[in-house]
Design an enzyme around this catalytic site. Structure first.
Site, short mmCIF file in Angstrom:
data_model
loop_
_atom_site.label_atom_id
_atom_site.label_comp_id
_atom_site.label_asym_id
_atom_site.label_seq_id
_atom_site.Cartn_x
_atom_site.Cartn_y
_atom_site.Cartn_z
CB ILE A 178 6.87 8.74 12.18
CG1 ILE A 178 5.93 7.42 11.59
CG2 ILE A 178 6.66 9.60 11.37
CD1 ILE A 178 6.14 7.02 10.42
CE LYS A 179 15.12 9.75 9.55
NZ LYS A 179 16.34 10.38 8.77
CB VAL A 180 9.22 13.19 15.84
CG1 VAL A 180 8.87 14.62 16.67
CG2 VAL A 180 8.11 12.61 15.27
CG LEU B 109 8.12 8.74 5.49
CD1 LEU B 109 8.85 8.71 4.26
CD2 LEU B 109 6.84 8.16 5.29
CB SER C 294 14.31 7.97 3.72
OG SER C 294 13.14 7.96 4.67
#
Length: 361
Positions: A137-139, A106, A42
């Site tokens: 978690i997106k970084v 996310l 997402s």
């Protein structure tokens, strides 16, 4: 056997680059999972379309507003609810594959892309709030994001590294992942429980390179460079997997940081609708497809290992590109910078959409 399941037999997982409340509630996501879907990604743009484009979130927005929640908290509550529901539906996939698949991603606040400490704090907070082993978690793979990736991995947090456009971006990400695992291992931590993907953005490379090629009148390379460059990155990925450094980690049970092909919807209507899918199939990879691309693959995709084919030709075309005066390094760094800015704008637009809904309701 579905085409998605055929890809899984070849070592590639299919994720859906889309999420919405209706996808979850109508059973459509469960149907995709039954067909072999292995995960979901997402981003703020996806959430904006979902929230602004349907009444599915209206009751929650009304309730949260009545409780005095500010817009940012309302958005996060909506997103966390969708992500955790999707993660719970994908949990059996995660368990059946022993943690190799079944993830939902996310995005951390994109405004923190150039803030290492801010990113670390934000990811820790989201990881704790989501409280699921099958979330990521997106970084972003910015200069500030790389040290954050290493430290978060060392803490046992699953990270999806985004906005990778170049070979040098990918190499920095792979080293950060290994460095984080080494720190975790030296502290006696469970390296076998950490998962990560390195998300290489494909189609945007062709969009930018084609523009340069047209300006120079070099038409024979149009629509070729993105897949060629991705194959070169995949070759480097295999080099890392055969390195002594990785083998030491693998012996301790560490999981491969798979290459994820992102931005795989075809933007140029003159090209095949599966240009960035059929040409990049191979072991230890993920392709996260927008809904239209997933539908196209389910209809007429061609499952076969292709990402290792024609590597010499791919290198030759990249050399011709550079000889024509077009720097792939310059283009890809600009794409990352533009991507960070675009994600930040999308995040602002998302918050405005939630505020608009709040006012309307």
């Amino acid at each position: 056997m579905s085409r998605i399941q055929e890809l899984a037999r070849l070592g590639q997982s299919v994720w859906l680059d889309y999420i919405s409340r209706s996808l979850i509630k109508t059973g459509e996501l469960q149907s995709f999972i039954g067909e072999g879907l292995g995960g979901i990604t997402s981003n703020p743009t996806i959430f904006e379309k979902a929230i602004a484009g349907s009444p599915d979130y209206d009751d929650d927005i009304r309730r949260f507003s009545a409780g005095g929640k500010p817009v940012m908290e309302i958005y996060e509550a909506l997103a966390v609810d969708d992500i955790t529901r999707a993660a719970d539906l994908l949990r059996p996939v995660h368990e059946d594959t022993r943690g190799a698949d079944g993830y939902v991603s996310l995005e951390a606040n994109p405004k923190l892309a150039y803030d290492t400490e801010g990113t670390i704090a934000e990811v820790r907070r989201l990881w704790k709030r989501l409280s699921r082993p099958n979330v990521m978690i997106k970084v972003p793979a910015t200069a500030a994001g790389i040290p954050a990736i290493e430290r978060l991995t060392a803490e046992g947090i699953n990270v999806n590294i985004t906005l990778i456009f170049s070979l040098s971006h990918y190499e920095a990400v792979a080293r950060a992942y290994m460095g984080g695992l080494e720190k975790l291992a030296s502290a006696g931590g469970p390296v076998e429980k950490v998962a990560s993907v390195a998300s290489f953005f494909v189609s945007r490379i062709d969009t930018a390179v084609d523009r340069e090629l047209e300006a120079k009148g070099v038409t024979e390379l149009r629509g070729r460079i993105a897949v060629d460059y991705s194959k070169i990155v995949y070759s480097r990925f295999r080099d890392f997997l055969s390195s002594p450094r990785w083998k030491r980690l693998a012996e301790r049970g560490a999981g491969v940081q798979r290459l994820l092909w992102g931005s795989t919807g075809t933007k140029n209507p003159a090209y095949s609708d599966l240009l960035y899918v059929d040409g990049l199939i191979g072991p230890d990879t993920v392709n996260t497809m927008p809904p239209a691309t997933l539908d196209a693959f389910r209809d007429h995709g061609r499952p076969a290992v292709t990402v290792t084919e024609g590597l010499a030709d791919a290198r030759g075309r990249l050399a011709r590109l550079e000889a024509s005066g077009i720097s792939i390094g310059g283009i890809t760094q600009k794409l990352q910078d533009e991507g960070v800015a675009a994600f930040a704008r999308s995040f602002e637009s998302l918050l405005k959409s939630v505020a608009g809904k709040q006012k309307q309701l």
